[in-house]
Design a protein around this motif. Sequence first.
Motif, PDB file in Angstrom:
ATOM      1  N   LEU A   1       0.767  -1.169  -0.053  1.00  0.00           N
ATOM      2  CA  LEU A   1      -0.077  -0.109   0.070  1.00  0.00           C
ATOM      3  C   LEU A   1       0.852   1.235   0.116  1.00  0.00           C
ATOM      4  O   LEU A   1       0.310   2.219  -0.342  1.00  0.00           O
ATOM      5  CB  LEU A   1      -0.911  -0.033   1.236  1.00  0.00           C
ATOM      6  CG  LEU A   1      -2.098   1.027   1.220  1.00  0.00           C
ATOM      7  CD1 LEU A   1      -3.073   0.723   0.030  1.00  0.00           C
ATOM      8  CD2 LEU A   1      -2.782   0.809   2.699  1.00  0.00           C
ATOM      9  N   GLY A   2       2.088   1.095   0.460  1.00  0.00           N
ATOM     10  CA  GLY A   2       3.052   2.550   0.576  1.00  0.00           C
ATOM     11  C   GLY A   2       3.628   2.338   1.834  1.00  0.00           C
ATOM     12  O   GLY A   2       2.807   1.861   2.760  1.00  0.00           O
ATOM     13  N   LYS A   3       4.740   3.008   2.376  1.00  0.00           N
ATOM     14  CA  LYS A   3       5.126   3.154   3.655  1.00  0.00           C
ATOM     15  C   LYS A   3       4.400   4.055   4.351  1.00  0.00           C
ATOM     16  O   LYS A   3       4.343   5.197   3.947  1.00  0.00           O
ATOM     17  CB  LYS A   3       6.634   3.096   3.666  1.00  0.00           C
ATOM     18  CG  LYS A   3       7.276   1.804   3.191  1.00  0.00           C
ATOM     19  CD  LYS A   3       8.891   1.883   3.223  1.00  0.00           C
ATOM     20  CE  LYS A   3       9.408   0.396   2.630  1.00  0.00           C
ATOM     21  NZ  LYS A   3      10.953   0.631   2.882  1.00  0.00           N
ATOM     22  N   MET A   4       4.196   3.725   5.791  1.00  0.00           N
ATOM     23  CA  MET A   4       3.554   4.899   6.570  1.00  0.00           C
ATOM     24  C   MET A   4       4.324   6.067   6.652  1.00  0.00           C
ATOM     25  O   MET A   4       4.176   7.240   6.599  1.00  0.00           O
ATOM     26  CB  MET A   4       3.013   4.400   7.768  1.00  0.00           C
ATOM     27  CG  MET A   4       1.929   5.198   8.430  1.00  0.00           C
ATOM     28  SD  MET A   4       0.408   5.193   7.564  1.00  0.00           S
ATOM     29  CE  MET A   4      -0.503   6.176   8.693  1.00  0.00           C
TER      30      MET A   4
ATOM     31  N   ALA B   1      -2.759   3.834  -6.744  1.00  0.00           N
ATOM     32  CA  ALA B   1      -2.988   3.124  -7.920  1.00  0.00           C
ATOM     33  C   ALA B   1      -1.770   2.689  -8.558  1.00  0.00           C
ATOM     34  O   ALA B   1      -1.688   1.541  -9.168  1.00  0.00           O
ATOM     35  CB  ALA B   1      -4.167   4.024  -8.493  1.00  0.00           C
ATOM     36  N   GLN B   2      -0.831   3.484  -8.636  1.00  0.00           N
ATOM     37  CA  GLN B   2       0.590   3.482  -9.506  1.00  0.00           C
ATOM     38  C   GLN B   2       1.123   2.042  -8.699  1.00  0.00           C
ATOM     39  O   GLN B   2       1.534   1.400  -9.517  1.00  0.00           O
ATOM     40  CB  GLN B   2       1.322   4.675  -9.400  1.00  0.00           C
ATOM     41  CG  GLN B   2       2.424   4.506 -10.107  1.00  0.00           C
ATOM     42  CD  GLN B   2       3.392   5.635 -10.153  1.00  0.00           C
ATOM     43  OE1 GLN B   2       2.995   6.546  -9.292  1.00  0.00           O
ATOM     44  NE2 GLN B   2       4.294   5.864 -11.071  1.00  0.00           N
ATOM     45  N   ARG B   3       1.134   2.067  -7.417  1.00  0.00           N
ATOM     46  CA  ARG B   3       1.940   0.900  -6.880  1.00  0.00           C
ATOM     47  C   ARG B   3       1.072  -0.538  -6.996  1.00  0.00           C
ATOM     48  O   ARG B   3       1.669  -1.471  -7.387  1.00  0.00           O
ATOM     49  CB  ARG B   3       2.110   1.122  -5.485  1.00  0.00           C
ATOM     50  CG  ARG B   3       3.127   2.186  -5.054  1.00  0.00           C
ATOM     51  CD  ARG B   3       3.398   2.084  -3.539  1.00  0.00           C
ATOM     52  NE  ARG B   3       2.393   2.722  -2.849  1.00  0.00           N
ATOM     53  CZ  ARG B   3       2.078   4.033  -2.551  1.00  0.00           C
ATOM     54  NH1 ARG B   3       3.004   4.940  -3.274  1.00  0.00           N
ATOM     55  NH2 ARG B   3       0.978   4.522  -1.790  1.00  0.00           N
ATOM     56  N   LEU B   4      -0.194  -0.322  -6.939  1.00  0.00           N
ATOM     57  CA  LEU B   4      -0.954  -1.573  -7.054  1.00  0.00           C
ATOM     58  C   LEU B   4      -0.847  -2.059  -8.603  1.00  0.00           C
ATOM     59  O   LEU B   4      -0.784  -3.373  -8.775  1.00  0.00           O
ATOM     60  CB  LEU B   4      -2.435  -1.320  -6.713  1.00  0.00           C
ATOM     61  CG  LEU B   4      -2.529  -0.993  -5.238  1.00  0.00           C
ATOM     62  CD1 LEU B   4      -4.089  -1.007  -4.864  1.00  0.00           C
ATOM     63  CD2 LEU B   4      -1.947  -2.580  -4.539  1.00  0.00           C
ATOM     64  N   LEU B   5      -0.669  -1.150  -9.458  1.00  0.00           N
ATOM     65  CA  LEU B   5      -0.751  -1.599 -10.995  1.00  0.00           C
ATOM     66  C   LEU B   5       0.609  -2.437 -11.289  1.00  0.00           C
ATOM     67  O   LEU B   5       0.619  -3.238 -11.853  1.00  0.00           O
ATOM     68  CB  LEU B   5      -0.861  -0.324 -11.866  1.00  0.00           C
ATOM     69  CG  LEU B   5      -0.792  -0.616 -13.482  1.00  0.00           C
ATOM     70  CD1 LEU B   5      -1.879  -1.444 -13.620  1.00  0.00           C
ATOM     71  CD2 LEU B   5      -0.881   0.876 -14.213  1.00  0.00           C
TER      72      LEU B   5
END
Length: 267
Positions: free
Chosen positions: A96-99, A113-117
């Motif tokens: 999801l990304g780093k907190m 969205a960019q990371r999940l893609l």
Amino acid sequence: MDLVLHIGAHRTGSTAFEQTIQRTIEQHPACGVAIWGPARLRAIPGFSSVNKLTHAIGAQGSLEQLSEVAKRLADEWEEERARGTQTLILSEENILGKMSQNFRDGQFYSGVAQRLLTYANILPSPVTTVALGIRSYSAVWSSAYFYSEQRKRPLPPQQDARQALLDTDRGWYHVTRDIRRVFSDVPIVIWDQAKIATDLDTICAAVTGLRTEDIVLPDSKINARKPSKSQKSVFEEADLKPLTQRYTRHVNRIKRSEGLRWVGGGA
């Protein structure tokens, strides 16, 4: 073989979720479920670099590195399939990304969205379910801030971290909308961390497809299931009401969203 992507979120009881799934598998080895948690995934060469490579798509060598990670995942996927696994859960909140990055950017999980893609393009099979735990804004932001501080990660001043969340309406509803952009036809199972203490078996059953009565809770104490106690907060007393109202509003929008399955009671 079904592929479930559990993407956290941070400080929402991911460890309790993972330990329960693992305990259930140990007690029911023929259940057909397997889980690759953070330790397993981070041991795959290159997996932990995928987030960085997301921002370097097109740069020299980035696509080759992602292809190598995809091949390693595919090889281990086939080994899992050969063992008779029917449902594989990949559980890694950093997808999801780093907190800590949220604090440095002053944003609530931007670029989801960019990371999940990027991850979707290297996974060995289409995702069949996405799972996500959420938590009230004041609690999750404060818990993540002081956890990152304890881990000696670079952070902005506490006042800046406080103001970053107050200055934007972006939150969990927007995160789930980003998820839908990538996994438009995939069910999203979502729950509130506050329900971990009472509904962990229901949550795990919804993600695994097993019966609730087959879920086995760990014997050891888990932080998310301990009685609540006073926690340090980056917010002032006057901030709590508007943050609670925002959270309630976002949860209600999530519950009305098509393709999102809320489990484990209300917010």
